[in-house]
Scaffold this motif. Structure first.
Motif, mmCIF file in Angstrom:
data_model
loop_
_atom_site.group_PDB
_atom_site.id
_atom_site.type_symbol
_atom_site.label_atom_id
_atom_site.label_comp_id
_atom_site.label_asym_id
_atom_site.label_seq_id
_atom_site.Cartn_x
_atom_site.Cartn_y
_atom_site.Cartn_z
ATOM 1 N N ARG A 192 0.851 -1.245 0.100
ATOM 2 C CA ARG A 192 0.059 0.044 0.012
ATOM 3 C C ARG A 192 0.905 1.157 0.144
ATOM 4 O O ARG A 192 0.457 2.384 -0.262
ATOM 5 N N LYS A 193 2.083 1.064 0.257
ATOM 6 C CA LYS A 193 2.980 2.174 0.594
ATOM 7 C C LYS A 193 3.390 2.818 -0.765
ATOM 8 O O LYS A 193 4.211 4.099 -1.099
ATOM 9 N N THR A 194 3.330 2.066 -1.971
ATOM 10 C CA THR A 194 3.837 2.178 -3.190
ATOM 11 C C THR A 194 3.339 3.630 -3.890
ATOM 12 O O THR A 194 1.937 3.351 -3.452
ATOM 13 N N ASP A 195 3.994 4.435 -4.196
ATOM 14 C CA ASP A 195 3.344 5.638 -4.882
ATOM 15 C C ASP A 195 2.930 5.356 -6.355
ATOM 16 O O ASP A 195 3.733 5.419 -7.223
ATOM 17 N N ILE A 196 1.483 5.020 -6.317
ATOM 18 C CA ILE A 196 1.216 4.504 -7.610
ATOM 19 C C ILE A 196 1.111 5.631 -8.785
ATOM 20 O O ILE A 196 1.411 5.335 -9.982
ATOM 21 N N ASN A 197 1.097 6.563 -8.474
ATOM 22 C CA ASN A 197 1.098 7.754 -9.353
ATOM 23 C C ASN A 197 2.506 7.826 -10.228
ATOM 24 O O ASN A 197 2.744 8.139 -11.227
ATOM 25 N N LYS A 198 3.654 7.776 -9.234
ATOM 26 C CA LYS A 198 5.123 7.836 -9.762
ATOM 27 C C LYS A 198 5.144 6.554 -10.313
ATOM 28 O O LYS A 198 5.773 6.813 -11.460
ATOM 29 N N LEU A 199 4.706 5.398 -10.097
ATOM 30 C CA LEU A 199 4.844 4.235 -11.151
ATOM 31 C C LEU A 199 4.183 4.431 -12.248
ATOM 32 O O LEU A 199 4.772 4.279 -13.390
ATOM 33 N N ARG A 200 3.154 4.846 -12.354
ATOM 34 C CA ARG A 200 2.402 5.176 -13.655
ATOM 35 C C ARG A 200 3.086 6.117 -14.327
ATOM 36 O O ARG A 200 2.941 5.954 -15.823
ATOM 37 N N ALA A 201 3.601 7.099 -13.920
ATOM 38 C CA ALA A 201 4.425 8.026 -14.618
ATOM 39 C C ALA A 201 5.764 7.412 -15.546
ATOM 40 O O ALA A 201 6.020 7.980 -16.539
ATOM 41 N N GLU A 202 5.898 6.223 -15.043
ATOM 42 C CA GLU A 202 7.191 5.594 -15.549
ATOM 43 C C GLU A 202 6.588 4.507 -16.698
ATOM 44 O O GLU A 202 7.553 3.878 -17.388
ATOM 45 N N ILE A 203 5.255 4.345 -16.720
ATOM 46 C CA ILE A 203 4.773 3.561 -17.768
ATOM 47 C C ILE A 203 3.934 4.128 -18.694
ATOM 48 O O ILE A 203 2.876 4.975 -18.214
#
Lengths: 235, 249
Positions: free
Chosen positions: B68-79
């Motif tokens: 749950r701590k994963t910053d999903i918006n940051k990840l999505r920006a890389e994909i």
């Protein structure tokens, strides 16, 4: 035989003319400030109403039900006669030294109109395909920033016609502020009538001015809308 | 780069992803195929969490999606994600569709973002459309803009969810050419598609799914010439009878 003698000169020049003009200024101040503030508040309430968080959703619902389902006049009286009782004496003394009636009128008009605007904007947002939100979130936009840059700009554009109605209502409803002593156009027309008994002239003038304000608002929004639609439909 | 381990997902009673194990290495191009309703779109949509998984672990670019701590918006920006229906922003011009995310999320100046966008538009052969609106473009052009929009964030992974399925036949080629070009540049790609020619030419691995399960995972030569599973054989026969010979050669 009609015994009433028309005298249009009293509203075209002199002291009574000046009263009406000063009333018009206050009406314009109320309307312009009210339109801007109620639009912004309406945006916030609309976004809260659609939030994933229950707290926001519920408080937006309570706000909407209270404001849409009670008379504007009661709300104006509430803010003017009721709200200050909850404030400390110091604040009250300061308020009495300012034009608190203007502030109370503006608050009531803003809050009342924002509820209708919020619902219009929400229906606009619901009509935007959910894939737009998915596309925005895929690029890394958070829910709120996707709303800000991608969803709301599209939603507001298709919400323009109902928004015009709300803006017109606000401008016309600003006349109710006379009941708490805001010296706007209707208040001044009433004054002119009291001093001169020239009620027909005074209220004809007020009527025409309200008509002009409404036509100008409609015209401005139409201009904006046409410019935007031209871009969209260029294909 | 992308690691599915025992991933499951349900839509209500429907088991849409059933014990998925899949590993995509950096620079690899994986094509996912299978009949409709087999879970391919759901699979690709879990990679950037447009769909959340119910259990198992999914690690993308070193980030654990079940955490749950994963910053999903940051990840999505890389994909980068390319949709079947393009989903360009209709209220923005082509150039603004591409520059919006870099300006707002990467704090690029407008000048730099536009320069980069023009390079991308040149790459997808649409430089002259910079000021057009999506409604003025053909489907194939819109999809190429959508690819450019995805690339503008300099992603480490590109996902394609049936990118050519909504296109007229003569526009499919132009989109596939851009994707092929991208694959050659070493981009890590997962592509859900029915374009078996593309899979044969470009993919390193072909994944075949049915009813939420991965039935077969093989290099294209093996998959097309020597499918192991009956369901895969049946699928290939139905899909490609006229071209089968060409795909297996």
């Amino acid at each position: 035989m009609l015994s009433y003698k028309f005298d249009w000169s009293i509203i075209l020049t002199g002291q009574y003319h000046d009263w009406l003009v000063s009333g018009l200024k206050v009406t314009l101040q109320l309307s312009v400030a009210g339109i801007i503030l109620s639009f912004l508040l309406g945006l916030v309430v609309a976004v809260m109403r659609m939030s994933h968080l229950k707290v926001f959703r519920w408080s937006a619902c309570v706000f909407l039900e209270f404001t849409r389902n009670t008379p504007l006049l009661v709300q104006i009286f509430f803010w003017y006669f009721g709200s200050y009782k909850l404030l400390p004496t110091v604040v009250n003394e300061w308020l009495n030294s300012t034009s608190f009636e203007f502030a109370a009128g503006l608050i009531a008009l803003t809050i009342y109109t924002s509820a209708f605007i919020a619902e219009d904007i929400r229906s606009g947002v619901l009509s935007i395909p959910k894939e737009q939100m998915e596309a925005a979130q895929s690029s890394g936009f958070s829910y709120l920033r996707a709303m800000q840059f991608i969803i709301l700009p599209q939603a507001v554009r298709i919400t323009v016609p109902p928004l015009v109605n709300q803006f017109l209502n606000l401008a016309k409803n600003s006349s109710l502020a006379m009941t708490i002593g805001v010296m706007e156009l209707t208040y001044q027309a009433r004054q002119v009538e009291s001093y001169t008994f020239k009620g027909f002239e005074a209220f004809t003038a007020a009527t025409l001015v309200y008509l002009a304000i409404s036509i100008i608002i409609t015209f401005l929004v139409d201009q904006y809308n046409e410019r935007v639609l031209k871009l969209h439909k260029a294909a | 780069m992308i690691h599915f381990t025992d991933v499951n997902k349900w839509f209500g009673p429907l088991h849409v992803l059933n014990s998925i194990n899949l590993h995509v290495k950096q620079g690899e191009v994986v094509v996912v195929c299978g009949p409709s309703g087999s879970g391919k779109s759901t699979l690709i949509r879990t990679i950037n969490q447009l769909e959340a998984i119910n259990n198992g672990t999914l690690i993308v670019d070193g980030m654990d999606l079940s955490d749950r701590k994963t910053d999903i918006n940051k990840l999505r920006a890389e994909i980068g994600f390319v949709f079947q229906q393009f989903n360009l922003y209709p209220h923005l011009s082509v150039i603004n569709n591409i520059t919006l995310a870099p300006i707002k999320l990467r704090n690029l100046s407008r000048k730099d973002a536009e320069e980069q966008a023009m390079q991308l538009l040149t790459r997808v052969d649409l430089a002259e459309k910079r000021d057009a609106y999506p409604a003025q473009l053909s489907g194939g052009q819109q999809q190429r803009v959508a690819i450019a929009r995805g690339l503008a964030m300099k992603p480490r992974i590109m996902l394609f969810d049936e990118p050519t399925s909504a296109l007229d036949p003569e526009m499919i080629g132009e989109v596939l050419a851009v994707m092929q070009d991208l694959a050659k540049s070493g981009m890590t790609m997962v592509v859900v598609t029915h374009e078996m020619g593309f899979a044969r030419e470009v993919a390193h691995q072909v994944v075949f799914m049915d009813a939420g399960t991965i039935l077969e995972e093989a290099p294209p030569a093996d998959f097309f010439c020597n499918p192991q599973h009956d369901r895969a054989k049946q699928f290939l026969n139905q899909l490609l009878t006229p071209m089968h010979g060409a795909l297996c050669s």
